[in-house]
Write an enzyme that holds these catalytic residues in place. Structure first.
Site, short mmCIF file in Angstrom:
data_model
loop_
_atom_site.label_atom_id
_atom_site.label_comp_id
_atom_site.label_asym_id
_atom_site.label_seq_id
_atom_site.Cartn_x
_atom_site.Cartn_y
_atom_site.Cartn_z
N HIS A 77 10.05 -12.00 -72.93
CA HIS A 77 10.68 -11.91 -74.25
C HIS A 77 10.77 -10.43 -74.64
CE1 HIS A 77 10.29 -16.28 -74.97
NE2 HIS A 77 9.20 -16.14 -74.22
N ARG A 79 12.60 -9.44 -77.40
CA ARG A 79 12.70 -9.43 -78.87
C ARG A 79 13.96 -8.75 -79.40
NH1 ARG A 79 9.53 -13.59 -78.84
NH2 ARG A 79 7.28 -13.19 -78.97
N ASN A 109 15.32 -16.72 -77.29
CA ASN A 109 14.88 -17.03 -78.66
C ASN A 109 14.68 -15.74 -79.46
OD1 ASN A 109 12.71 -16.64 -76.87
ND2 ASN A 109 11.29 -17.76 -78.16
N ASN A 295 1.80 -20.93 -76.56
CA ASN A 295 2.33 -22.27 -76.38
C ASN A 295 3.12 -22.33 -75.07
OD1 ASN A 295 2.95 -24.93 -76.90
ND2 ASN A 295 4.67 -24.47 -78.25
N ASP A 322 5.60 -14.90 -69.19
CA ASP A 322 5.90 -15.32 -70.56
C ASP A 322 5.46 -14.22 -71.54
OD1 ASP A 322 6.76 -16.77 -72.74
OD2 ASP A 322 5.11 -18.21 -72.70
#
Length: 443
Positions: A77, A79, A109, A295, A322
């Protein structure tokens, strides 16, 4: 193991401009199991390519060090757009370089989500200016990651998408997932899936088990992951599609994937370093427990052992971090209110080397396959290799050096590492990515 047939020529992996590497690594162990290389010798990189004349090149004494194909991290990620205060393309890929990572794939995301060719094109342009290592992007399967309307899969494939994912949320509707798999026949893009039945997860914040009951936090059962995996494996088998399961965390999930592979489903899977090393027990009594909140959550020791067993027998194909940066003020909230996610690019090799290689569970050659060769094959990316004539994508590692996590500043903008305070064995001392000399450890 189920792997892609070869590199997908449409996938774009831009990198910022830079001078090609010109260096000779003297006296290192050269280890590339996929190419059948395991010998002590010199490695020449001239004009960013492995091999050639060593005359006039910088010489580095690499005696006692090991040169391996660079790590390929297919779950990161960055961002960008929307939360650049936590991470951006430049900082995230610098973090990757510091961890021996030569290719990263960024998840969708973001704010707004990467769900159309315009946003994807903008990110690819930014990566061409800012990315320290070759960087690809994984747009969303559904518009806004809402699980309803499919994004324009064909246009995203043409624009250079590396795969498709609604990572962060599952595709809740079986009908939508089935339609996506039908469209996959035209695009060939792999679906990489965050698997969770939200009706079972509810408002859970950690693994449902003995520790959650003792400290009074709502739990997420392992079966919430496994039932969604079972559904998507069934759909993939029915539609002859290809799926990749993100961050496997539970024994039940390993068993579902194993059964699916046995019946010929085209399913691959990844596991994170933090799920391989840590369990729910670290949360109880820690003064900073939110650094362990992610998660899927850290689960039981039985689950952890099942993940290692699944990695060893090929049920789980590869390792991915992740890497999920969050600002300190967000992680300083009480556990239930803190966001999910931990960083991991800079510690992945050391963590896995410590647990799996130093722990006697697998040889270093197998770890290289799980962190470099196989993830590249699964996603149809160029496979890093030490073979003569290949673009230089390599890491130089000191497999015996011990560092305490957190003692050195991170290249990442965020510091929410689950391994802070742990002594890990295995240090990245140099990274060459995309033919460029992108990282050297100075102390």
């Amino acid at each position: 193991m189920t792997t892609a047939a070869g590199a997908n020529p449409r996938v774009r992996l831009p990198q910022r401009p830079g001078d090609p590497a010109n260096v000779v690594l003297r006296g290192a162990r050269l280890l590339d199991p996929a190419a059948g290389i395991d010998a002590v010798g010199d490695l020449v990189v001239r004009d960013g390519v492995i091999g050639g004349d060593a005359a006039g090149l910088e010489e580095v004494d690499a005696a006692g060090l090991t040169v391996i194909p660079g790590i390929v991290d297919v779950h990161v990620h960055l961002r960008t757009p929307g939360k650049e205060h936590a991470e951006d393309i430049a900082s995230g890929t610098a973090s990757a370089a510091a961890g021996g990572v030569v290719t990263v794939l960024a998840m969708p995301n973001t704010q707004p989500p990467t769900d159309n060719p315009s946003i994807l094109g903008s990110l690819l342009q930014r990566a061409a200016q800012e990315a320290v290592v070759p960087t690809g992007f994984i747009p969303a399967i559904t518009v806004g990651q809402q699980g309803d309307a499919l994004t324009e899969h064909g246009d995203l494939a043409e624009a250079g998408a590396a795969a498709l994912s609604d990572d962060g949320v599952p595709v809740a509707s079986a009908l939508v997932m089935r339609r996506a798999l039908q469209y996959q026949r035209a695009t060939g893009l792999l679906f990489t899936l965050h698997e969770e039945d939200m009706s079972l997860s509810g408002d859970g914040v950690m693994h449902e088990g003995v520790v959650s009951a003792r400290i009074g936090l709502s739990g997420i059962p392992g079966v919430s992951e496994a039932v969604q995996v079972a559904r998507d494996c069934a759909l993939a088998g029915y539609e002859d599609g290809r799926i990749h399961i993100c961050h496997v965390s539970a024994r039940e999930t390993v068993e579902e994937i194993r059964r699916a592979k046995e019946r010929g489903v085209q399913v691959t899977a990844e596991v994170t370093p933090h799920h391989l090393l840590l369990t729910e027990d670290v949360i109880d009594g820690d003064p900073d427990p939110a650094r362990f909140k992610m998660n899927p959550p850290l689960r039981s020791e039985d689950d952890r052992q099942a993940l290692i067993e699944g990695l060893l027998d090929g049920t789980i194909d590869c390792i991915a971090t992740d890497h999920a940066p969050h600002p300190a003020d967000e992680k300083e909230n009480p556990f239930a209110a803190a966001p999910f996610g931990v960083i991991g690019l800079e510690t992945a090799f050391a963590a896995c080397n410590t647990e799996l290689v130093e722990g006697g569970r697998m040889p270093l050659s197998d770890l290289v396959l799980r962190m470099s060769t196989i993830p590249a094959q699964v996603f149809g990316l160029p496979v890093p290799t030490l073979a003569e004539g290949a673009p230089a994508n390599l890491a130089v590692v000191d497999t015996a050096a011990v560092d305490r996590v957190g003692d050195r500043p991170y290249a990442s903008k965020s510091t929410n590492a689950a391994f802070t305070g742990m002594d890990l064995t295995g240090r990245v001392v140099m990274t060459i990515a995309g033919g460029q000399d992108v990282y050297r450890r100075t102390a």
